[in-house]
Write a protein that holds these residues in place. Structure first.
Motif, PDB file in Angstrom:
ATOM      1  N   LEU A  92       0.856  -1.187   0.000  1.00 44.87           N
ATOM      2  CA  LEU A  92       0.000   0.000   0.000  1.00 44.87           C
ATOM      3  C   LEU A  92       0.891   1.235   0.000  1.00 44.87           C
ATOM      4  O   LEU A  92       2.082   1.146   0.241  1.00 44.87           O
ATOM      5  N   PRO A  93       0.339   2.421  -0.286  1.00 47.54           N
ATOM      6  CA  PRO A  93       1.158   3.628  -0.327  1.00 47.54           C
ATOM      7  C   PRO A  93       1.832   3.925   1.011  1.00 47.54           C
ATOM      8  O   PRO A  93       1.256   3.680   2.074  1.00 47.54           O
ATOM      9  N   HIS A  94       3.062   4.463   0.947  1.00 47.11           N
ATOM     10  CA  HIS A  94       3.770   4.875   2.167  1.00 47.11           C
ATOM     11  C   HIS A  94       2.865   5.707   3.066  1.00 47.11           C
ATOM     12  O   HIS A  94       2.857   5.544   4.287  1.00 47.11           O
ATOM     13  N   SER A  95       2.114   6.607   2.455  1.00 51.11           N
ATOM     14  CA  SER A  95       1.307   7.551   3.226  1.00 51.11           C
ATOM     15  C   SER A  95       0.198   6.874   4.019  1.00 51.11           C
ATOM     16  O   SER A  95      -0.316   7.450   4.984  1.00 51.11           O
ATOM     17  N   ASP A  96      -0.179   5.658   3.613  1.00 51.75           N
ATOM     18  CA  ASP A  96      -1.245   4.931   4.307  1.00 51.75           C
ATOM     19  C   ASP A  96      -0.714   3.935   5.331  1.00 51.75           C
ATOM     20  O   ASP A  96      -1.482   3.404   6.136  1.00 51.75           O
ATOM     21  N   ARG A  97       0.590   3.672   5.307  1.00 54.96           N
ATOM     22  CA  ARG A  97       1.136   2.599   6.137  1.00 54.96           C
ATOM     23  C   ARG A  97       0.887   2.787   7.625  1.00 54.96           C
ATOM     24  O   ARG A  97       0.434   1.876   8.318  1.00 54.96           O
ATOM     25  N   HIS A  98       1.159   3.975   8.140  1.00 55.10           N
ATOM     26  CA  HIS A  98       1.050   4.210   9.584  1.00 55.10           C
ATOM     27  C   HIS A  98      -0.376   3.972  10.082  1.00 55.10           C
ATOM     28  O   HIS A  98      -0.585   3.271  11.083  1.00 55.10           O
ATOM     29  N   LYS A  99      -1.362   4.545   9.373  1.00 57.80           N
ATOM     30  CA  LYS A  99      -2.741   4.411   9.857  1.00 57.80           C
ATOM     31  C   LYS A  99      -3.255   2.981   9.746  1.00 57.80           C
ATOM     32  O   LYS A  99      -4.041   2.539  10.581  1.00 57.80           O
ATOM     33  N   VAL A 100      -2.783   2.247   8.736  1.00 60.52           N
ATOM     34  CA  VAL A 100      -3.208   0.853   8.597  1.00 60.52           C
ATOM     35  C   VAL A 100      -2.611  -0.015   9.699  1.00 60.52           C
ATOM     36  O   VAL A 100      -3.307  -0.828  10.329  1.00 60.52           O
ATOM     37  N   VAL A 101      -1.313   0.158   9.948  1.00 62.58           N
ATOM     38  CA  VAL A 101      -0.662  -0.616  11.013  1.00 62.58           C
ATOM     39  C   VAL A 101      -1.314  -0.318  12.355  1.00 62.58           C
ATOM     40  O   VAL A 101      -1.602  -1.235  13.140  1.00 62.58           O
TER      41      VAL A 101
END
Length: 431
Positions: free
Chosen positions: A324-333
């Motif tokens: 997934l996009p870098h920008s979405d990684r934090h919120k998904v994790v």
């Protein structure tokens, strides 16, 4: 009775100029000359412009300097649309200075109605009445890209990444344009990013299905939403450089290219903007994968590739990896961690140092050996593959980010796509 003489129908051309094309006053004046030359050839010309150079980034920086959380929302959309409004008015002035007639229009004035999703609005309806009136008067109609207005509340909206491309294609459809020309700082669509593969060669033409796959795989010359719109509404596209007279690359629909034999491989695309997230020790029973991806969906992330391993009979646990996009990684994790106990998985890991390489070609549907050649070339170079995804006309692999450029050059050569000469890049931004 003698029938009235029919006036010849003028061709309608929509031209879109990206940020590097309108970066400063001198470039804007050059675009004005090009636009008037197109009109002088007997065409009605509608122009869509992006913001000048790094204006959008500068505006985002200003927002961050006055607010701790400016992203998204009504006021951010109002702010960001200022960049395109500056470009459109300056270009209109430059056209008039050259002796032409021009009028500039915001997204609202151009009749571009959208939903109310600030920052990523989708076009709902187009009523370009004022654009048609302007063209009929012999004016160059200049439209601010990237923006519209919400049909629900009348607020200013922005179309998200690549929004000016989408604006241009949508207007080309609404105006029944003969062609939509997308101008950037390279002479067309290349078999790979010429900044990575200097001997990539320019394609004279490419089918829109392959262009869609290239765009979705990381090629930045055309944004995927614009390509999707063009495919759906059969809008002919031509990708050109605003810094040369090269005819560029024709992007044709299937009906226009039925008599052409498709190349096995049209190009190699790269994407270094993704992260890999792995859910470890997920109970291997119906519904558990659905729970994971429901959480991802609720977090608002777009998933690209997915790989799930097969559990052993002993532990009945599996792992799922997704990109997934870098920008979405934090919120998904974070969203997955918050519901770890509920879902019942053991752990979650992430990796930001990955790169995706994709080989695309409509001829892959009827040709064998593409996979063997791709994997063989990477193996010979000692490049390990971590994930694989395929479609009818695409093979994508994930490798280490620091090996992505080398892998791209190796694969490009393996499929004999190298040109004799080095590609020309006029500005260096890609847009």
């Amino acid at each position: 009775m003698i029938p009235p003489i029919q006036e010849p129908q003028l061709a309608v051309i929509v031209q879109k100029y990206g940020g590097s094309s309108v970066q400063d006053a001198e470039k804007i004046k050059n675009i004005a000359v090009r636009v008037l030359q197109t009109q002088a050839q007997g065409n009605q010309v509608c122009v869509v412009v992006s913001a000048m150079g790094d204006t959008t980034d500068d505006l985002i920086g200003l927002a961050n300097s006055v607010s701790s959380s400016p992203e998204g929302g009504r006021e951010m959309d109002v702010l960001l649309t200022a960049g395109e409004r500056i470009s459109m008015s300056l270009l209109a002035m430059a056209v008039k200075e050259q002796g032409g007639q021009a009028k500039s229009f915001t997204g609202y004035q151009a009749g571009i109605s959208t939903d109310s999703a600030h920052g990523s609005a989708r076009i709902w309806k187009l009523e370009p009445t004022r654009i048609e009136e302007s063209l009929a008067k012999g004016e160059v109609a200049i439209v601010a890209g990237f923006q519209g207005f919400s049909f629900e509340n009348g607020d200013t909206t922005t179309l998200g990444r690549g929004g000016s491309d989408t604006t241009a294609v949508a207007l080309a459809f609404a105006l029944k344009a003969d062609v939509c020309e997308i101008y950037s700082d390279v002479d067309g669509i290349y078999t790979a990013d010429p900044r990575i593969v200097p001997r990539a060669h320019k394609l004279a033409q490419i089918d829109i299905e392959s262009m869609l796959e290239l765009s979705s795989s990381g090629a930045k010359i055309l944004y995927i939403r614009a390509v999707e719109f063009a495919r759906r509404h059969k809008v002919p596209l031509r990708v050109r450089s605003s810094f040369s007279t090269d005819p560029g690359t024709l992007v044709y629909t299937a009906s226009a290219g039925d008599d052409m034999e498709e190349p096995i491989v049209s190009g190699v695309a790269t994407d270094d903007t993704q992260s890999k997230v792995t859910v470890i020790g997920l109970p291997d029973r119906p519904g558990k994968a659905a729970e994971v991806f429901q959480i991802v969906s609720e977090a608002g992330a777009n998933i690209d590739m997915i790989v799930q391993n097969v559990s052993t009979d002993e532990d009945k646990l599996s792992d799922i990896s997704m990109t997934l996009p870098h920008s979405d990684r934090h919120k998904v994790v974070q969203a997955l961690k918050d519901r770890q106990e509920e879902v019942g998985f053991e752990n979650i890991t992430y990796d930001d140092e990955i790169g995706k390489l994709s080989v695309v070609g409509a001829g892959m549907k009827t040709s064998s050996g593409v996979s063997a050649k791709l994997f063989g070339a990477l193996a010979k170079a000692g490049i390990n593959i971590e994930m694989i995804s395929t479609s009818e006309i695409r093979i994508s692999v994930v490798t280490r980010a620091d090996q992505l450029k080398e892998a791209t050059r190796i694969v490009h050569s393996a499929f004999e796509l190298d040109a004799a000469d080095t590609a020309i890049i006029y500005a260096g931004t890609g847009k």
